[in-house]
Design a protein around this motif. Structure first.
Motif, mmCIF file in Angstrom:
data_model
loop_
_atom_site.group_PDB
_atom_site.id
_atom_site.type_symbol
_atom_site.label_atom_id
_atom_site.label_comp_id
_atom_site.label_asym_id
_atom_site.label_seq_id
_atom_site.Cartn_x
_atom_site.Cartn_y
_atom_site.Cartn_z
ATOM 1 N N LYS A 198 0.795 -1.234 0.000
ATOM 2 C CA LYS A 198 0.000 0.000 0.000
ATOM 3 C C LYS A 198 0.825 1.280 0.000
ATOM 4 O O LYS A 198 0.364 2.311 -0.475
ATOM 5 N N LYS A 199 2.002 1.233 0.605
ATOM 6 C CA LYS A 199 2.742 2.492 0.800
ATOM 7 C C LYS A 199 4.207 2.295 0.400
ATOM 8 O O LYS A 199 4.847 1.325 0.824
ATOM 9 N N ILE A 200 4.708 3.221 -0.384
ATOM 10 C CA ILE A 200 6.055 3.086 -0.950
ATOM 11 C C ILE A 200 6.872 4.339 -0.645
ATOM 12 O O ILE A 200 6.364 5.454 -0.724
ATOM 13 N N LEU A 201 8.124 4.121 -0.304
ATOM 14 C CA LEU A 201 9.055 5.238 -0.115
ATOM 15 C C LEU A 201 10.191 5.128 -1.126
ATOM 16 O O LEU A 201 10.838 4.080 -1.226
ATOM 17 N N PHE A 202 10.399 6.205 -1.866
ATOM 18 C CA PHE A 202 11.552 6.296 -2.759
ATOM 19 C C PHE A 202 12.673 7.033 -2.040
ATOM 20 O O PHE A 202 12.455 8.138 -1.529
ATOM 21 N N ILE A 203 13.837 6.429 -2.008
ATOM 22 C CA ILE A 203 15.029 7.128 -1.506
ATOM 23 C C ILE A 203 15.971 7.242 -2.694
ATOM 24 O O ILE A 203 16.565 6.259 -3.137
ATOM 25 N N ASP A 204 16.085 8.436 -3.221
ATOM 26 C CA ASP A 204 16.845 8.654 -4.456
ATOM 27 C C ASP A 204 18.085 9.472 -4.121
ATOM 28 O O ASP A 204 17.998 10.671 -3.872
ATOM 29 N N PHE A 218 5.822 8.138 -1.526
ATOM 30 C CA PHE A 218 6.539 9.315 -1.030
ATOM 31 C C PHE A 218 7.890 9.375 -1.735
ATOM 32 O O PHE A 218 8.692 8.447 -1.657
ATOM 33 N N THR A 219 8.123 10.483 -2.431
ATOM 34 C CA THR A 219 9.380 10.615 -3.178
ATOM 35 C C THR A 219 10.353 11.510 -2.417
ATOM 36 O O THR A 219 10.071 12.668 -2.142
ATOM 37 N N PHE A 220 11.492 10.933 -2.055
ATOM 38 C CA PHE A 220 12.577 11.687 -1.424
ATOM 39 C C PHE A 220 13.765 11.680 -2.373
ATOM 40 O O PHE A 220 14.204 10.619 -2.824
ATOM 41 N N SER A 221 14.260 12.851 -2.683
ATOM 42 C CA SER A 221 15.433 12.973 -3.550
ATOM 43 C C SER A 221 16.443 13.894 -2.901
ATOM 44 O O SER A 221 16.116 15.020 -2.521
ATOM 45 N N MET A 222 17.670 13.397 -2.731
ATOM 46 C CA MET A 222 18.766 14.274 -2.276
ATOM 47 C C MET A 222 19.784 14.312 -3.407
ATOM 48 O O MET A 222 20.269 13.275 -3.864
ATOM 49 N N HIS A 223 20.095 15.505 -3.871
ATOM 50 C CA HIS A 223 20.825 15.666 -5.135
ATOM 51 C C HIS A 223 21.605 16.974 -5.128
ATOM 52 O O HIS A 223 21.394 17.820 -4.260
ATOM 53 N N GLY A 224 22.459 17.123 -6.127
ATOM 54 C CA GLY A 224 23.201 18.366 -6.277
ATOM 55 C C GLY A 224 22.270 19.509 -6.678
ATOM 56 O O GLY A 224 21.597 19.427 -7.704
ATOM 57 N N ALA A 225 22.243 20.553 -5.864
ATOM 58 C CA ALA A 225 21.324 21.674 -6.136
ATOM 59 C C ALA A 225 21.628 22.316 -7.483
ATOM 60 O O ALA A 225 20.719 22.812 -8.158
ATOM 61 N N ASN A 226 22.901 22.298 -7.868
ATOM 62 C CA ASN A 226 23.290 23.000 -9.100
ATOM 63 C C ASN A 226 23.471 22.053 -10.282
ATOM 64 O O ASN A 226 24.069 22.431 -11.286
ATOM 65 N N ASN A 227 22.985 20.849 -10.137
ATOM 66 C CA ASN A 227 23.203 19.866 -11.184
ATOM 67 C C ASN A 227 21.945 19.675 -12.026
ATOM 68 O O ASN A 227 20.875 20.176 -11.711
ATOM 69 N N TYR A 228 22.110 18.907 -13.092
ATOM 70 C CA TYR A 228 20.994 18.504 -13.951
ATOM 71 C C TYR A 228 19.942 17.768 -13.117
ATOM 72 O O TYR A 228 20.317 17.003 -12.249
ATOM 73 N N ASP A 258 5.752 0.071 3.074
ATOM 74 C CA ASP A 258 5.764 -1.383 2.935
ATOM 75 C C ASP A 258 6.983 -1.836 2.144
ATOM 76 O O ASP A 258 7.323 -3.019 2.143
ATOM 77 N N ILE A 259 7.594 -0.888 1.421
ATOM 78 C CA ILE A 259 8.805 -1.204 0.662
ATOM 79 C C ILE A 259 9.564 0.099 0.417
ATOM 80 O O ILE A 259 8.958 1.177 0.382
ATOM 81 N N VAL A 260 10.870 -0.008 0.270
ATOM 82 C CA VAL A 260 11.693 1.142 -0.111
ATOM 83 C C VAL A 260 12.357 0.846 -1.452
ATOM 84 O O VAL A 260 12.933 -0.234 -1.640
ATOM 85 N N PHE A 261 12.251 1.793 -2.376
ATOM 86 C CA PHE A 261 13.029 1.741 -3.608
ATOM 87 C C PHE A 261 14.189 2.718 -3.456
ATOM 88 O O PHE A 261 13.984 3.917 -3.260
ATOM 89 N N TYR A 262 15.398 2.188 -3.544
ATOM 90 C CA TYR A 262 16.607 2.995 -3.324
ATOM 91 C C TYR A 262 17.356 3.146 -4.639
ATOM 92 O O TYR A 262 17.776 2.156 -5.247
#
Ligand SMILES: [Zn+2]
Length: 300
Positions: A149-155, A175-185, A225-229
């Protein structure tokens, strides 16, 4: 047992001098077997997805354009690879691999795809070396089939998961979580459920402190219920595109944080490979191999 999705189709033939390090898809399994981290029996070969499974995520128009090899020159340029039939087939196999990994992860705690993490693919278009969005396709299938039922993306690829953010922007189940370079593509970023843009040259200490702050909290709050990393290794200081200053050890600790938290909370974890563009292919392979070494160490 650590189940790993892999197919020979992953290594796509590119023109000489292309900047994408396609050989990593062959070198990484070789290295993992050579050093004894995994055996042949850990690998499985996914089938290609059926059309109706893709259409839960991608538009009919986009899929037809791909199947007929009728992308415009601009659309092909945005993807960044020459688009032939085996690229489309490859994308269907990779995405099925990520879905299969989700089912395996529910049994074994974790499963990993030697490719995937194609987080720049939108419902209606591909870009940034991404044709189909494997994690989105797997999520839509799992939800449709009521497997969870519930998914967390850790990108944690250095580039924002803009395709993920766009596909799930009105979907509270993901739920989409993204940690990335602020100045990048991509320069024009989408809005994820949580975005952390980090500055150029960020070092291990500052980078990992952000993860220690957010990963345990997100898992507690979201109760997925699952994490996609998405475990892209383009955060390395050695990366041509990354702009950050994370070391190989820092990158390994990043993987450890995500895996430890999922294991501790008994949340199935699917790892897709993501990007990596270090000058030396050995740095790319070493960083990706570390993700597998950590998985074996923590889970088995
Ligand atoms: Zn990337």
């Amino acid at each position: 047992m650590l189940k790993i999705a892999y197919s020979e189709i992953y290594k796509y033939r590119l023109p000489d001098g292309h900047r994408f390090p396609m050989e990593k898809y062959e070198l990484l399994p070789e290295q993992l077997i050579y050093e004894g981290t995994v055996r042949e029996s850990n690998f499985f070969t996914p089938d290609p997805l059926e059309e109706d499974e893709i259409l839960l995520t991608h538009t009919q128009e986009y899929l037809e354009k791909l199947n007929r090899l009728e992308l415009s020159r601009k659309e092909e340029r945005n993807i960044g690879f020459p688009v032939r039939k085996d690229l489309v087939d490859r994308g269907k196999v990779i995405a099925k691999g990520t879905y299969d990994c989700a089912l395996f992860a529910m049994n074994y705690g974790i499963a990993m795809n030697i490719a995937g993490g194609t987080h720049h693919a939108y419902a209606h278009k591909g870009e940034g070396f991404c044709v189909f969005n494997d994690m989105a396709i797997a999520s839509k299938l799992l939800l449709k089939r009521k497997q969870l039922k519930k998914i967390l993306f850790i990108d944690l690829d250095v580039h924002q998961g803009n395709g993920n953010a766009h596909i799930f922007k009105n979907d509270e189940r993901v739920f989409t979580f993204s940690m990335h370079g602020a100045n990048n593509y991509p320069l024009r970023k989408e809005v994820s459920d949580l975005d952390i843009g980090v500055p150029d040259k960020i070092n291990d200490t500052a980078y990992l402190a952000l993860l220690y702050k957010h990963i345990p909290r997100l898992i507690q709050e979201q109760e997925p219920d699952i994490v996609f990393y998405q475990a892209g290794v383009d955060i390395l200081a050695s990366d041509k595109l990354g702009r950050l200053s994370v070391s190989l050890d820092g990158c390994k600790e990043r993987d450890r944080i995500v895996m430890t938290e999922c294991k501790r909370n008994k949340i199935p974890l699917v790892v897709s490979m993501g990007g990596g563009y270090s000058h030396k292919i050995s740095d790319i392979i070493e960083a990706h191999a570390n993700t597998y070494r950590e998985a074996q160490y923590i889970f088995f």
